[in-house]
Design an enzyme around this catalytic site. Structure first.
Site, PDB file in Angstrom:
ATOM      1  N   HIS A 226     -60.900 -12.278 -48.197  1.00  0.00           N
ATOM      2  CA  HIS A 226     -61.364 -11.068 -47.523  1.00  0.00           C
ATOM      3  C   HIS A 226     -60.259 -10.023 -47.476  1.00  0.00           C
ATOM      4  O   HIS A 226     -60.495  -8.827 -47.671  1.00  0.00           O
ATOM      5  CB  HIS A 226     -61.835 -11.392 -46.102  1.00  0.00           C
ATOM      6  CG  HIS A 226     -62.348 -10.197 -45.372  1.00  0.00           C
ATOM      7  ND1 HIS A 226     -61.551  -9.416 -44.563  1.00  0.00           N
ATOM      8  CD2 HIS A 226     -63.579  -9.642 -45.328  1.00  0.00           C
ATOM      9  CE1 HIS A 226     -62.268  -8.434 -44.055  1.00  0.00           C
ATOM     10  NE2 HIS A 226     -63.501  -8.548 -44.501  1.00  0.00           N
ATOM     11  N   SER A 227     -59.047 -10.441 -47.226  1.00  0.00           N
ATOM     12  CA  SER A 227     -57.879  -9.563 -47.230  1.00  0.00           C
ATOM     13  C   SER A 227     -56.643 -10.449 -47.319  1.00  0.00           C
ATOM     14  O   SER A 227     -56.737 -11.671 -47.427  1.00  0.00           O
ATOM     15  CB  SER A 227     -57.835  -8.706 -45.954  1.00  0.00           C
ATOM     16  OG  SER A 227     -57.539  -9.516 -44.823  1.00  0.00           O
TER      17      SER A 227
ATOM     18  N   SER B 255     -61.668   1.725 -39.745  1.00  0.00           N
ATOM     19  CA  SER B 255     -61.793   0.269 -39.686  1.00  0.00           C
ATOM     20  C   SER B 255     -63.094  -0.242 -39.072  1.00  0.00           C
ATOM     21  O   SER B 255     -63.663  -1.212 -39.574  1.00  0.00           O
ATOM     22  CB  SER B 255     -60.599  -0.329 -38.929  1.00  0.00           C
ATOM     23  OG  SER B 255     -59.418  -0.172 -39.671  1.00  0.00           O
TER      24      SER B 255
ATOM     25  N   GLU C  34     -50.037  -8.961 -54.922  1.00  0.00           N
ATOM     26  CA  GLU C  34     -48.774  -9.691 -55.075  1.00  0.00           C
ATOM     27  C   GLU C  34     -47.640  -8.974 -54.345  1.00  0.00           C
ATOM     28  O   GLU C  34     -46.754  -9.616 -53.766  1.00  0.00           O
ATOM     29  CB  GLU C  34     -48.445  -9.852 -56.553  1.00  0.00           C
ATOM     30  CG  GLU C  34     -49.406 -10.786 -57.292  1.00  0.00           C
ATOM     31  CD  GLU C  34     -49.153 -10.828 -58.790  1.00  0.00           C
ATOM     32  OE1 GLU C  34     -48.343  -9.994 -59.268  1.00  0.00           O
ATOM     33  OE2 GLU C  34     -49.755 -11.675 -59.479  1.00  0.00           O
TER      34      GLU C  34
END
Length: 476
Positions: free
Chosen positions: A368-369, A239, A153
């Site tokens: 996913h993100s 990553s 959030e």
């Protein structure tokens, strides 16, 4: 032709006799720890249980258990001359042309201990778990759940640059971490913050990394959610997918050389199994007999790619056998099953000096993100089903409640307390100063080269000349 066959049989028989004589002579060396070839390394630490049956062969450590594995397999019901004595083990001949099927008639079963309601399955052999450990597992699962909600959030409010959640995968995070020891080295992907949480990484440490402030161990130079902690044996996340797998094998082999009572643990997702490093890592681990546990989260989706488009095999578990790695499929939404499986995998990896592959079937409930909207490629009904009916947190809570180890009052107090703690860390993290510009150019070279010194000078001049284009909270 008859003459060639006679000579061929003679050569094969002689080879078999020579090989039998060699192994018979070598048996005392391989079966007695006092007679093994000395380790060519200096190590002050050792463990009588961590490295049994290890010898030094051709410049590297070999496990005599693994060396015997292929030779112990039944290779033929016929005479020895009907088998090919090939490097790696004997292979029987056949006059029938048979292709190995692309898949077995039945899928590999999935190990679990609790049903969807949190009831213990009849006949389950439960790994002993104390009330203290069970409560800590649930406490951490709830903490991870609340932390994810608030940070997600916060990103949507523009207070964080990026975030992704572990929603639906809390059991894999926390239960697997509980089955390991602090000495085991973790190489995570990016959906395993729960492992750090279990090991003692504080909520403020999580927040500082997300904000890239002076409290961030990466000094603000890493993308958000790329955690790392040298103190907690948690290698900093990178990553690119699957790069951590070959690295984990190297770390595991170093633990083997030092005869440590520990293993490396590499986490990855189903999408990463399409990367070359996945296959290189598994093969490397099998050949070098490295004590590493590969944990693959098969959560159904690699961003927007369904597993049906990712591979045609029966998931990931079957890939282990192709590389000669012992494997198991486990219900990733069952915390007890995950705990049992990882406990057993770790024990085998260390005592037998071998890699283990664990495929955990779960489901990514969240996007996913924060850069993804998963409702564009999967139905809401599917997400809701896994979020409610197959929820790993609810399932484990039902189990500890039936044991009398948890109550509604404790649930309310826990969630309220964690929410307050996370909100406080965000307030602190936002006010904490960013690392200085100089940190962008440090920690790589002992003496900074001239080209980097020139870049730093140009950046400082640019920040002074165009202050409106740079963050005001980054000190010069």
């Amino acid at each position: 032709m008859a003459l060639w066959l006679t000579r061929s049989r003679t050569v094969v028989l002689q080879s078999l006799k020579q090989k039998h004589a060699f192994w018979a002579a070598a048996t005392p060396l391989r079966s007695s720890s006092s007679s093994t070839v000395p380790f060519p390394c200096n190590s002050s630490s050792s463990s009588s249980s961590s490295s049994p049956n290890l010898i030094w062969v051709n410049g590297r450590f070999k496990s005599t258990l693994a060396m015997n594995q292929l030779d112990s397999l039944p290779f033929s019901d016929s005479d020895d001359e009907q088998a090919l004595d090939f490097p790696g083990g004997k292979v029987t001949y056949t006059s029938e042309m048979t292709f190995i099927p692309e898949s077995q008639e039945k899928r590999v079963p999935c190990y679990r201990v609790l049903d969807d309601n949190g009831d213990l399955l009849i006949g389950s052999h439960l790994h002993q778990m104390s009330k203290e450990v069970a409560r800590k597992i649930y406490n951490n699962m709830v903490t991870l759940q609340v932390m994810d909600t608030i940070f997600y959030e916060a990103q949507r409010q523009g207070r964080l640059s990026f975030y992704l959640t572990s929603s639906g995968e809390e059991a894999i995070n926390i239960a697997s971490a509980a089955a390991l020891t602090p000495d085991d080295v973790i190489l995570a992907q990016y959906r395993e913050p729960g492992v750090l949480l279990w090991r003692g990484f504080t909520l403020q440490e999580f927040t500082d990394q997300l904000y890239g402030n002076k409290g961030d161990y990466g000094k603000g130079r890493q993308m958000a959610i790329h955690y790392g902690s040298k103190k907690l044996n948690y290698v900093t996340i990178s990553s690119p997918l699957a790069t951590q797998l070959p690295q984990a094998v190297g770390i595991a082999y170093s633990l083997k050389m030092d005869k440590k009572d520990a293993c490396a643990v590499a986490y990855t997702g189903d999408g990463a199994t399409s990367e070359g490093d996945f296959h290189a890592g598994l093969n490397f681990a099998a050949v070098f007999e490295a004590p590493v546990v590969f944990i693959c989260r098969n959560n159904g989706w690699a961003i927007s790619t369904n597993i049906s488009e990712q591979f045609r095999s029966d998931g990931i578990v079957v890939k282990g056998q192709a590389y000669g790695i012992r494997s198991i499929r486990v219900d990733g939404n069952d915390a007890l099953a995950v705990y049992n499986a990882i406990s057993a995998a770790r024990e085998m990896a260390i005592t037998e000096q071998r890699p283990i592959l664990v495929e955990a079937l779960t489901y990514r409930v969240g996007h996913h993100s924060t850069s993804d909207d998963s409702t564009k490629y999967r139905p809401l009904e599917e997400i809701e089903y896994w979020k409610t009916t197959r929820n790993p947190v609810n399932r484990f809570r039902n189990w500890i409640e039936r044991n009398g180890w948890w109550s509604d009052k404790e649930e309310t107090e826990l969630r309220s307390s964690i929410k307050k703690q996370v909100m406080h860390t965000i307030q602190v993290g936002e006010k904490t100063e960013k690392p200085p510009v100089a940190d962008l150019f440090s920690d790589v070279y002992d003496v900074t080269p001239s080209n980097l010194r020139e870049q730093e000078k140009q950046l400082r001049e640019d920040m002074i000349k165009y202050p409106q284009d740079y963050p005001s909270d980054v000190p010069l």
